[in-house]
Every structure is written in structure tokens, then in C-alpha cells.
Design a protein around this motif. Structure first.
Motif, PDB file in Angstrom:
ATOM      1  N   PRO A  89       9.335  11.411  11.370  1.00 18.44           N
ATOM      2  CA  PRO A  89       9.696  12.522  10.473  1.00 18.44           C
ATOM      3  C   PRO A  89      10.817  13.387  11.048  1.00 18.44           C
ATOM      4  O   PRO A  89      10.894  13.601  12.271  1.00 18.44           O
ATOM      5  CB  PRO A  89       8.394  13.324  10.360  1.00 18.44           C
ATOM      6  CG  PRO A  89       7.318  12.326  10.647  1.00 18.44           C
ATOM      7  CD  PRO A  89       7.892  11.390  11.670  1.00 18.44           C
ATOM      8  N   GLY A  90      11.680  13.873  10.174  1.00 14.07           N
ATOM      9  CA  GLY A  90      12.785  14.704  10.623  1.00 14.07           C
ATOM     10  C   GLY A  90      12.329  15.938  11.375  1.00 14.07           C
ATOM     11  O   GLY A  90      12.976  16.359  12.335  1.00 14.07           O
ATOM     12  N   SER A  91      11.198  16.503  10.974  1.00 20.18           N
ATOM     13  CA  SER A  91      10.687  17.692  11.665  1.00 20.18           C
ATOM     14  C   SER A  91      10.336  17.381  13.110  1.00 20.18           C
ATOM     15  O   SER A  91      10.541  18.219  14.006  1.00 20.18           O
ATOM     16  CB  SER A  91       9.465  18.236  10.931  1.00 20.18           C
ATOM     17  OG  SER A  91       8.452  17.240  10.841  1.00 20.18           O
ATOM     18  N   ALA A  92       9.815  16.172  13.347  1.00 22.37           N
ATOM     19  CA  ALA A  92       9.458  15.783  14.716  1.00 22.37           C
ATOM     20  C   ALA A  92      10.716  15.582  15.554  1.00 22.37           C
ATOM     21  O   ALA A  92      10.747  15.958  16.741  1.00 22.37           O
ATOM     22  CB  ALA A  92       8.629  14.499  14.693  1.00 22.37           C
ATOM     23  N   ARG A  93      11.754  15.032  14.943  1.00 20.90           N
ATOM     24  CA  ARG A  93      13.013  14.855  15.672  1.00 20.90           C
ATOM     25  C   ARG A  93      13.646  16.210  15.980  1.00 20.90           C
ATOM     26  O   ARG A  93      14.206  16.419  17.068  1.00 20.90           O
ATOM     27  CB  ARG A  93      13.976  13.993  14.851  1.00 20.90           C
ATOM     28  CG  ARG A  93      13.635  12.514  14.884  1.00 20.90           C
ATOM     29  CD  ARG A  93      14.581  11.701  14.020  1.00 20.90           C
ATOM     30  NE  ARG A  93      14.052  11.538  12.671  1.00 20.90           N
ATOM     31  CZ  ARG A  93      14.763  11.648  11.562  1.00 20.90           C
ATOM     32  NH1 ARG A  93      16.046  11.953  11.622  1.00 20.90           N
ATOM     33  NH2 ARG A  93      14.200  11.468  10.385  1.00 20.90           N
ATOM     34  N   VAL A 129      18.506   7.438  20.554  1.00 18.15           N
ATOM     35  CA  VAL A 129      17.792   6.586  19.594  1.00 18.15           C
ATOM     36  C   VAL A 129      16.619   7.357  18.996  1.00 18.15           C
ATOM     37  O   VAL A 129      16.372   7.308  17.783  1.00 18.15           O
ATOM     38  CB  VAL A 129      17.317   5.289  20.271  1.00 18.15           C
ATOM     39  CG1 VAL A 129      16.346   4.535  19.364  1.00 18.15           C
ATOM     40  CG2 VAL A 129      18.512   4.399  20.618  1.00 18.15           C
ATOM     41  N   ALA A 130      15.901   8.095  19.839  1.00 20.59           N
ATOM     42  CA  ALA A 130      14.746   8.858  19.353  1.00 20.59           C
ATOM     43  C   ALA A 130      15.163   9.943  18.364  1.00 20.59           C
ATOM     44  O   ALA A 130      14.471  10.193  17.373  1.00 20.59           O
ATOM     45  CB  ALA A 130      14.010   9.486  20.537  1.00 20.59           C
ATOM     46  N   ALA A 161      21.123  18.613  12.195  1.00 23.71           N
ATOM     47  CA  ALA A 161      21.700  17.261  12.266  1.00 23.71           C
ATOM     48  C   ALA A 161      20.644  16.209  12.564  1.00 23.71           C
ATOM     49  O   ALA A 161      20.578  15.170  11.886  1.00 23.71           O
ATOM     50  CB  ALA A 161      22.804  17.229  13.322  1.00 23.71           C
ATOM     51  N   VAL A 162      19.802  16.441  13.549  1.00 23.33           N
ATOM     52  CA  VAL A 162      18.834  15.397  13.934  1.00 23.33           C
ATOM     53  C   VAL A 162      17.709  15.268  12.917  1.00 23.33           C
ATOM     54  O   VAL A 162      17.024  14.240  12.871  1.00 23.33           O
ATOM     55  CB  VAL A 162      18.258  15.660  15.344  1.00 23.33           C
ATOM     56  CG1 VAL A 162      19.371  15.691  16.381  1.00 23.33           C
ATOM     57  CG2 VAL A 162      17.437  16.947  15.385  1.00 23.33           C
TER      58      VAL A 162
END
Length: 269
Positions: free
Chosen positions: A57-61, A49-50, A84-85
Motif C-alpha cells: 500500500p502507498g501509505s506503507a511506502r 525497490v521497496a 512521490a513514494v
């Protein structure tokens, strides 16, 4: 998939193509590692989920994926996973399903690089037919109460010494993470392999087995109809009495005796 996930999936596949450079071992490793990542995400709901949370933000994921999997997978796999994430997915499930597809495509790329793609395609098709013809085996592989590892072990024993390593890896993943019928799952994998060879797949039911000459003639006829190479997979079905039933995508050509009798019955009704 909704539009956001379709775009995210397309970008992830581009990342996979960019990562699969070098020997076939790079593709094989990437495919196997992506399957391992999926297994972790299936077990850890909070993590998956995270990694798909569009409020972050995508960078954090991407950073999170590197903290969790960095050093545990190859640089090629990490590059694909990071891309992907970082995308915005409509649903968490779309991210995980895409990682499964990327793993399958990486393994099939490895098969193509090593000249084994046709063999893998045929093995997957035949495995689907074996399972369809064995209700006990299909039930054992479809039992949702059975642990995933037990299903992997069962399919590994069935294929031991009888199939390529890539076929075994694809089969183990398919039975461990079942979403459709087992037969349909292997048909989908076989179709994916054929698509990589730029072929369409004809699923043929025949009252008797076809000779290689008959298969070649049928493939040639279908190629003229569809305008591209056709992989013919034949399943013997004596209940048809005679003739063939050919399925290509949503198209069905029923030239069997039982099919003709059914049409006659409808005309006379």
C-alpha cells in the motif's frame, strides 16, 4: 513513461509546487536534499525497490520513507518525497528519475526567485559547449569506471569561482548520475531552465560568432515563427563555412554554406 508513472509524476510535481512556498532558500534546500535522497536510492537497491513496490500500500511506502529520511531532510522535502513514494509507479526507475527532475526544478525555482534563472541557463549551455569541445574532459566525465564523487570533484574544480552555486549543484548531479552524453545532459538542463521562463530554445551553429544585434534579430524572427519568446544559444562551428544551422526541438533550419552544397550535391546525383 507508461500511464501510471506519468500520473504519478504529475502528482509528485504538484506536491513540489505546493511545498515551494516562502523564500528561494526553501527551493534550494529542497532541490539539494532531493538529490541527496536520489544518491541514497542509487546506492541501496533494496530501499528503492521497496519504495516503488506497488504490491505494498502507498501509505506503507510513505511510512517507510518517513522512517528512513524523517529528520534528515526538511519538512518541504519530506512532503514531496512522501507524496512521490505513495504513488503507483510503472517502474522503479521512473520514481527515481522523477525525484531527479523534481530536484532540478526546485533548484531552478530557487534561481528564478533570486533573479538568476537566465544566468543559470546560459552557464549550463556554455558548460555543455566547453565539454563538447574538450574530448579529454568529456571522456573523464563519462568514464563509468570513475567514482561518482570523483566526477563531482572534477566539475566543481572546473566551475570554481566561474558559475553560480545552483549551476554547480545541477552540474555535479548531472555528471554523477549520467544517463545520456554529458553535452546532451547540460542541453536538457538549459532547455528546462528556458521552459521555466516560458521560452523555447534555439540551438544555433554559426560559422562565425554573432553580434548581440544579430542574436536579437534572429530571436525576433524565430519568435514570429513559433509564437513565443525564444532563447538563442550560439555555438561557433567554422566548418559550416558561412551561414547558420538553427535547431528548435525537432525542427532544423539549415542555411549554412555546407548545407547548401550538400543539397546541391543530392540534386545533381
Amino acid at each position: 513513461m507508461y500511464a501510471a508513472s506519468r500520473e504519478a509524476s504529475a502528482r509528485s510535481r504538484e506536491a513540489l509546487r505546493a511545498a515551494l512556498t516562502g523564500s528561494d532558500s526553501v527551493a534550494a534546500t529542497t532541490g539539494s536534499e532531493l538529490f541527496a535522497v536520489v544518491a541514497v536510492l542509487d546506492e541501496q537497491r533494496s530501499l528503492r525497490v521497496a519504495l516503488a513496490d506497488v504490491s505494498v500500500p502507498g501509505s506503507a511506502r510513505a511510512e517507510l520513507s518517513e522512517r528512513v529520511f524523517g529528520g534528515k531532510v526538511s519538512p518541504a522535502t519530506q512532503a514531496v518525497l512522501t507524496t512521490a513514494v505513495a504513488q503507483d509507479w510503472s517502474r522503479t526507475a521512473d520514481l527515481v528519475d522523477t525525484l531527479v527532475l523534481l530536484g532540478q526544478e526546485a533548484l531552478l525555482a530557487s534561481a528564478a526567485d533570486s533573479g538568476k534563472l537566465g544566468t543559470v541557463e546560459d552557464e549550463l549551455f556554455r558548460l555543455g559547449r566547453i565539454i563538447d569541445d574538450s574530448p579529454e574532459l568529456e571522456q573523464a566525465l563519462s568514464d563509468r569506471a570513475k567514482p561518482a564523487q570523483a566526477k563531482r570533484d572534477l566539475i566543481a574544480r572546473l566551475l570554481n569561482g566561474k558559475a553560480s552555486d545552483i549551476t554547480v549543484a545541477l552540474a555535479e548531479q548531472a555528471v554523477a548520475r549520467q544517463k545520456t552524453s554529458i553535452g546532451d545532459a547540460f542541453d536538457a538542463l538549459s532547455d528546462l531552465a528556458a521552459a521555466r521562463r516560458e521560452q523555447v530554445v534555439a540551438h544555433v551553429q554559426s560559422a562565425i560568432d554573432l553580434t548581440q544585434e544579430q542574436r536579437d534579430r534572429l530571436a525576433g524572427s524565430l519568435q514570429r515563427i513559433y509564437g513565443k519568446a525564444v532563447a538563442v544559444h550560439v555555438e561557433v562551428e567554422p566548418s559550416l563555412l558561412s551561414g547558420l544551422v538553427v535547431r528548435v526541438g525537432d525542427d532544423v533550419i539549415d542555411g549554412s554554406a555546407i548545407g547548401r552544397l550538400e543539397r546541391l550535391r543530392r540534386e545533381l546525383a
